[in-house]
Scaffold this motif. Structure first.
Motif, PDB file in Angstrom:
ATOM      1  N   GLY A 272     -22.273  23.720   6.419  1.00  0.00           N
ATOM      2  CA  GLY A 272     -21.981  22.495   7.156  1.00  0.00           C
ATOM      3  C   GLY A 272     -21.207  22.731   8.441  1.00  0.00           C
ATOM      4  O   GLY A 272     -21.313  21.966   9.395  1.00  0.00           O
ATOM      5  N   MET A 273     -20.422  23.783   8.503  1.00  0.00           N
ATOM      6  CA  MET A 273     -19.586  24.051   9.679  1.00  0.00           C
ATOM      7  C   MET A 273     -20.383  24.854  10.706  1.00  0.00           C
ATOM      8  O   MET A 273     -21.020  25.838  10.364  1.00  0.00           O
ATOM      9  N   PRO A 274     -20.359  24.452  11.951  1.00  0.00           N
ATOM     10  CA  PRO A 274     -21.051  25.244  12.972  1.00  0.00           C
ATOM     11  C   PRO A 274     -20.270  26.526  13.271  1.00  0.00           C
ATOM     12  O   PRO A 274     -19.043  26.567  13.152  1.00  0.00           O
ATOM     13  N   GLU A 275     -20.999  27.537  13.668  1.00  0.00           N
ATOM     14  CA  GLU A 275     -20.337  28.798  14.011  1.00  0.00           C
ATOM     15  C   GLU A 275     -19.644  28.641  15.358  1.00  0.00           C
ATOM     16  O   GLU A 275     -20.187  28.010  16.268  1.00  0.00           O
ATOM     17  N   PRO A 276     -18.471  29.206  15.504  1.00  0.00           N
ATOM     18  CA  PRO A 276     -17.798  29.093  16.812  1.00  0.00           C
ATOM     19  C   PRO A 276     -18.537  29.913  17.865  1.00  0.00           C
ATOM     20  O   PRO A 276     -19.086  30.969  17.562  1.00  0.00           O
ATOM     21  N   ARG A 277     -18.560  29.392  19.070  1.00  0.00           N
ATOM     22  CA  ARG A 277     -19.213  30.106  20.161  1.00  0.00           C
ATOM     23  C   ARG A 277     -18.355  31.278  20.595  1.00  0.00           C
ATOM     24  O   ARG A 277     -17.130  31.222  20.541  1.00  0.00           O
ATOM     25  N   PRO A 278     -18.968  32.354  21.035  1.00  0.00           N
ATOM     26  CA  PRO A 278     -18.173  33.488  21.519  1.00  0.00           C
ATOM     27  C   PRO A 278     -17.455  33.106  22.810  1.00  0.00           C
ATOM     28  O   PRO A 278     -17.978  32.333  23.617  1.00  0.00           O
ATOM     29  N   ARG A 279     -16.276  33.637  22.987  1.00  0.00           N
ATOM     30  CA  ARG A 279     -15.499  33.325  24.192  1.00  0.00           C
ATOM     31  C   ARG A 279     -15.783  34.366  25.264  1.00  0.00           C
ATOM     32  O   ARG A 279     -15.407  35.520  25.131  1.00  0.00           O
ATOM     33  N   TYR A 280     -16.468  33.922  26.284  1.00  0.00           N
ATOM     34  CA  TYR A 280     -16.740  34.798  27.413  1.00  0.00           C
ATOM     35  C   TYR A 280     -15.673  34.544  28.478  1.00  0.00           C
ATOM     36  O   TYR A 280     -14.869  33.642  28.358  1.00  0.00           O
ATOM     37  N   LYS A 281     -15.723  35.340  29.522  1.00  0.00           N
ATOM     38  CA  LYS A 281     -14.779  35.119  30.609  1.00  0.00           C
ATOM     39  C   LYS A 281     -15.058  33.761  31.241  1.00  0.00           C
ATOM     40  O   LYS A 281     -16.207  33.375  31.430  1.00  0.00           O
ATOM     41  N   ARG A 282     -14.004  33.066  31.573  1.00  0.00           N
ATOM     42  CA  ARG A 282     -14.132  31.758  32.190  1.00  0.00           C
ATOM     43  C   ARG A 282     -14.709  31.899  33.597  1.00  0.00           C
ATOM     44  O   ARG A 282     -14.373  32.831  34.320  1.00  0.00           O
ATOM     45  N   TYR A 283     -15.580  30.961  33.994  1.00  0.00           N
ATOM     46  CA  TYR A 283     -16.173  31.003  35.318  1.00  0.00           C
ATOM     47  C   TYR A 283     -15.102  30.699  36.352  1.00  0.00           C
ATOM     48  O   TYR A 283     -14.420  29.679  36.283  1.00  0.00           O
ATOM     49  N   ARG A 284     -14.934  31.593  37.293  1.00  0.00           N
ATOM     50  CA  ARG A 284     -13.886  31.435  38.297  1.00  0.00           C
ATOM     51  C   ARG A 284     -14.472  31.207  39.687  1.00  0.00           C
ATOM     52  O   ARG A 284     -13.861  31.568  40.680  1.00  0.00           O
ATOM     53  N   GLY A 285     -15.641  30.650  39.745  1.00  0.00           N
ATOM     54  CA  GLY A 285     -16.251  30.410  41.042  1.00  0.00           C
ATOM     55  C   GLY A 285     -16.800  31.699  41.614  1.00  0.00           C
ATOM     56  O   GLY A 285     -16.971  32.694  40.908  1.00  0.00           O
TER      57      GLY A 285
END
Length: 99
Positions: free
Chosen positions: A39-52
């Motif tokens: 029932g629980m969705p898998e957490p998305r992987p954390r990539y580097k935040r877009y910095r423009g």
């Protein structure tokens, strides 16, 4: 050193008993935990935040950069010495001398 560690890891994997790895999960986990996991969705992987578009781009070669600066300076000097009169300057004819 890296190759040596890789060989040791491969040797360790050869010695591991495949039946232990492929063993069925214990009954203690039970179907309740698997239902909750479904029932629980898998957490998305954390990539580097877009910095423009902040990444540095490779600029032109120094000689090309100097060439461009020289062209710009020449254009600027040419614009200063144009034959058109400046604004606000009144031009008059030469004075006529009486004989």
């Amino acid at each position: 050193m890296a190759k040596f560690l890789l060989l040791l890891l491969c040797a360790l994997l050869v010695l591991v008993d495949p039946e232990m790895i492929m063993a069925a999960p214990s009954v203690a986990a039970g179907p309740a935990s698997t239902e909750a996991a479904v029932g629980m969705p898998e957490p998305r992987p954390r990539y580097k935040r877009y910095r423009g578009n902040s990444r540095r781009k490779r600029g032109p070669i120094a000689s090309i950069k100097r060439w461009g600066a020289r062209r710009k300076t020449r254009r600027h000097i040419k614009a200063l010495h144009r034959s058109t009169p400046r604004k606000g300057v009144i031009k008059v004819d030469r004075p006529i001398r009486n004989k």
